[in-house]
Design an enzyme around this catalytic site. Structure first.
Site, PDB file in Angstrom:
ATOM      1  N   PHE A 112       0.562  -1.298   0.232  1.00 41.07           N
ATOM      2  CA  PHE A 112      -0.381  -0.313  -0.267  1.00 41.07           C
ATOM      3  C   PHE A 112       1.098   1.492   0.516  1.00 41.07           C
ATOM      4  O   PHE A 112       0.395   2.811  -0.103  1.00 41.07           O
ATOM      5  CB  PHE A 112      -1.312  -0.570   1.250  1.00 41.07           C
ATOM      6  CG  PHE A 112      -0.510   1.083   2.605  1.00 41.07           C
ATOM      7  CD1 PHE A 112       0.396   0.314   3.520  1.00 41.07           C
ATOM      8  CD2 PHE A 112      -1.166   1.832   2.507  1.00 41.07           C
ATOM      9  CE1 PHE A 112       0.430   0.485   4.433  1.00 41.07           C
ATOM     10  CE2 PHE A 112      -0.696   2.940   3.630  1.00 41.07           C
ATOM     11  CZ  PHE A 112       0.681   2.042   5.010  1.00 41.07           C
ATOM     12  N   LYS A 113       1.877   1.372  -0.103  1.00 36.26           N
ATOM     13  CA  LYS A 113       2.634   2.246   0.653  1.00 36.26           C
ATOM     14  C   LYS A 113       2.501   2.843  -1.200  1.00 36.26           C
ATOM     15  O   LYS A 113       3.311   4.214  -0.703  1.00 36.26           O
ATOM     16  CB  LYS A 113       4.553   1.747   1.012  1.00 36.26           C
ATOM     17  CG  LYS A 113       4.918   1.197   2.064  1.00 36.26           C
ATOM     18  CD  LYS A 113       4.086   2.270   3.160  1.00 36.26           C
ATOM     19  CE  LYS A 113       4.881   0.755   4.382  1.00 36.26           C
ATOM     20  NZ  LYS A 113       4.546  -0.067   4.893  1.00 36.26           N
ATOM     21  N   ASP A 114       3.018   2.256  -2.231  1.00 30.29           N
ATOM     22  CA  ASP A 114       2.686   3.261  -3.239  1.00 30.29           C
ATOM     23  C   ASP A 114       1.627   3.597  -3.359  1.00 30.29           C
ATOM     24  O   ASP A 114       1.927   4.785  -4.792  1.00 30.29           O
ATOM     25  CB  ASP A 114       2.914   1.807  -4.716  1.00 30.29           C
ATOM     26  CG  ASP A 114       3.875   1.176  -4.868  1.00 30.29           C
ATOM     27  OD1 ASP A 114       4.868   1.127  -5.047  1.00 30.29           O
ATOM     28  OD2 ASP A 114       4.238  -0.155  -5.092  1.00 30.29           O
ATOM     29  N   LEU A 117       3.350   7.153  -2.356  1.00 32.48           N
ATOM     30  CA  LEU A 117       5.567   6.953  -3.065  1.00 32.48           C
ATOM     31  C   LEU A 117       5.192   6.504  -4.095  1.00 32.48           C
ATOM     32  O   LEU A 117       6.101   7.570  -4.917  1.00 32.48           O
ATOM     33  CB  LEU A 117       6.138   5.763  -2.363  1.00 32.48           C
ATOM     34  CG  LEU A 117       6.288   5.777  -0.455  1.00 32.48           C
ATOM     35  CD1 LEU A 117       6.925   5.234   0.121  1.00 32.48           C
ATOM     36  CD2 LEU A 117       7.373   7.409  -0.348  1.00 32.48           C
ATOM     37  N   THR A 147       8.155   0.265   2.849  1.00 27.52           N
ATOM     38  CA  THR A 147       8.694   1.801   2.374  1.00 27.52           C
ATOM     39  C   THR A 147       9.314   1.869   1.746  1.00 27.52           C
ATOM     40  O   THR A 147       9.174   2.738   0.442  1.00 27.52           O
ATOM     41  CB  THR A 147       8.716   2.477   3.698  1.00 27.52           C
ATOM     42  OG1 THR A 147       6.780   2.632   4.444  1.00 27.52           O
ATOM     43  CG2 THR A 147       8.983   3.734   2.943  1.00 27.52           C
TER      44      THR A 147
END
Ligand SMILES: *Cc1c(COP(=O)(O)O)cnc(C)c1O
Length: 499
Positions: A112-114, A117, A147
């Site tokens: 989910f960091k995408d 980011l 991350t």
């Protein structure tokens, strides 16, 4: 809209400056000076619009010093169809009449960091230009696994930036490690730290706080920034998918206008669930925010007792991205709940630093009780949940999402609440394939197989396509092999930047 530090010892800054700086120089975190309400008409405007348009509408309010054109560009670059493998960006899957899963892992690195980011580098370079920054921006990242890769992928070859990622040597899955150490790009570096995530995060924070070193860097035309969720530019894009999920439920007729729903969020650094809190304060009808922890259950204890005590053993679990004992973003929540009283926040954070524990007052605690509920699941329960969800719904989930689903069962059993619930699914099952394969295929089938044979086996069993970014990772050359002792991280930054 201006941003203020939770420690109250720095001036107010524009959103561009907050994003460029990452962390406030007084050690605090930047928060918006007011929380924007989403009017009914704006909600209506968002209904039926694309994910990109929804993002534009939310970001505009908080990044008021960006032009509409700039926001549109950032959004379309960040959430372009080439970057995400589904047009919905954050699709909502129904499991049963009251339970949905919000898939947040369709970006290039399968976590989910995408969601944040992919867009942050575009916000960051524009923020730098707006604030007259001429130096090269050096992004320092401490990662519990996801991350790091997402930041590397987002910042690779972005002009005017360099990125250095520190990951705990023994604290990430093999897949996560391979994703990072094979990273290509002219401006990237990856270093293992001989310690756990908290050690890596503490090391990065101390580099940020080292005034002498920062001065030295600025003389060499470098300025440090952060891509961790302490950066407001990470948080604000995450608010969008909570709105998107709600509007999807409305559009499908699963809920009525203004009906309250629950969100369950597998939590580590408290960034994702904090974005849900902001969404609720903006007017999204939220009943409960359920904070799902793994065996590192410091947040569960805190939500139950009002005492935050990091003085406990750090446990390595099957959900490594949640193996965290110091949840940085909690500071923002506390700041809001104590009515923006920086003196109180400073007191708690100094207690945390010096004694490893702090105890919040009754009123602040009442604010937590009103909105949050929490429980944790251990590795055994996590594996059982992966198995039972697959058997029941034919749906594969990763270990982090399984913690969320398992805690949801506890929540439903404890409270009897039948409100519609959305569980945030934070990683692709293929990213944590060894655990998922053990749960689905059994110990025997997993023995002696490497990650990539398991990937294949899981793909075949489930009939789900293996994400492009994970396939073929074993064929790529390892580009980063160095490891730093805990006290050596600054020396590595020096070496990488040649200062
Ligand atoms: C980062 C991460 C989490 C924890 O999110 P926070 O915002 O740190 O609370 C949970 N699951 C996965 C897969 C992650 O990568």
């Amino acid at each position: 809209m201006l941003y203020e530090s939770t420690r109250g010892e720095f001036r107010k800054v524009s959103s561009a400056e907050a994003i460029k700086l990452g962390i406030a120089p007084d050690g605090g975190l930047f928060v918006p000076s007011e929380i924007k309400k989403i009017s009914a008409s704006k909600l209506a405007e968002m209904t039926g619009s694309t994910y990109q348009d929804k993002a534009g509408i939310i970001l505009k309010d908080y990044l008021s010093d960006f032009t509409e054109e700039e926001i549109r560009e950032c959004v379309s670059k960040g959430y372009g169809h080439a970057r995400f493998d589904v047009p919905e960006i954050a699709p909502l899957r129904q499991l049963d009449s009251s339970l949905h899963v919000l898939e947040l892992w369709h970006g290039p690195t399968s976590a989910f960091k995408d969601m944040a980011l992919q867009i942050l580098p575009h916000l960051m370079t524009r923020a730098a230009a707006k604030t007259g920054e001429k130096s090269t921006i050096v992004i320092l990242v401490a990662t519990s696994g996801d991350t790091g890769k997402a930041a590397l992928e987002g910042f690779r070859d972005v002009p005017g930036t360099k990125i250095i990622v520190f990951y705990p040597q023994e604290g990430v899955s093999r897949m996560q490690k391979l994703q990072m150490v094979t990273q290509e790009g002219s401006n990237v570096a990856v270093v293992a730290v001989q310690g756990n995530f908290d050690d890596a995060q503490t090391g990065v924070k101390s580099i940020f706080g080292d005034k002498q070193f920062n001065l030295e860097l600025s003389r060499q035309n470098y300025s440090l920034s952060s891509a961790n969720s302490i950066n407001w530019g990470r948080l604000v894009p995450q608010i969008v998918y909570y709105f998107s999920a709600y509007l999807d439920l409305l559009a499908r007729g699963c809920i009525k206008q203004d009906e309250k729903i629950n969100f369950v969020v597998p939590t580590g650094n408290f960034g994702n669930i904090l974005a849900a809190y902001y969404a609720s304060q903006m007017g999204l009808p939220v009943n409960r925010l359920v904070c799902a922890s793994n065996a590192n259950n410091v947040l569960t204890d805190f939500i139950h007792t009002g005492i935050y005590n990091r003085d406990r053993d750090f446990k390595k679990t099957l959900s490594p991205s949640m193996d965290i004992l110091i949840s940085s973003n909690l500071e923002r929540l506390l700041y809001h709940l104590c009515n923006r009283d920086p003196a109180r926040v400073r007191g708690w954070m100094s207690d945390l630093n010096q004694k490893g524990v702090y105890n919040i007052d009754k009123d602040t605690r009442a604010g937590i009780d009103r909105m949050f509920w929490s429980a944790y699941s251990n590795d055994q329960e996590t594996l059982e949940t992966i198995r039972s969800v697959y058997q029941r719904y034919g749906y594969l989930v990763d270990t982090h999402t399984a913690v969320g689903l398992s805690v949801y069962q506890k929540y439903a059993a404890a409270t009897g609440d039948v409100a519609r619930t959305v569980v945030a699914s934070t990683a692709s099952p293929f990213k944590f394939n060894e655990s998922v394969a053990r749960a689905i295929l059994g110990e025997e089938a997993v023995k002696g197989k490497d990650e990539f044979e398991l990937l294949q086996a899981l793909g075949e069993t489930s009939g789900v396509a293996i994400p492009g970014g994970l396939r073929g990772l074993d064929q790529k050359p390892v580009l980063f092999k160095e490891a730093a002792a805990k006290g050596q991280m600054k020396a590595f930054v020096r070496k990488i930047l040649s200062v």
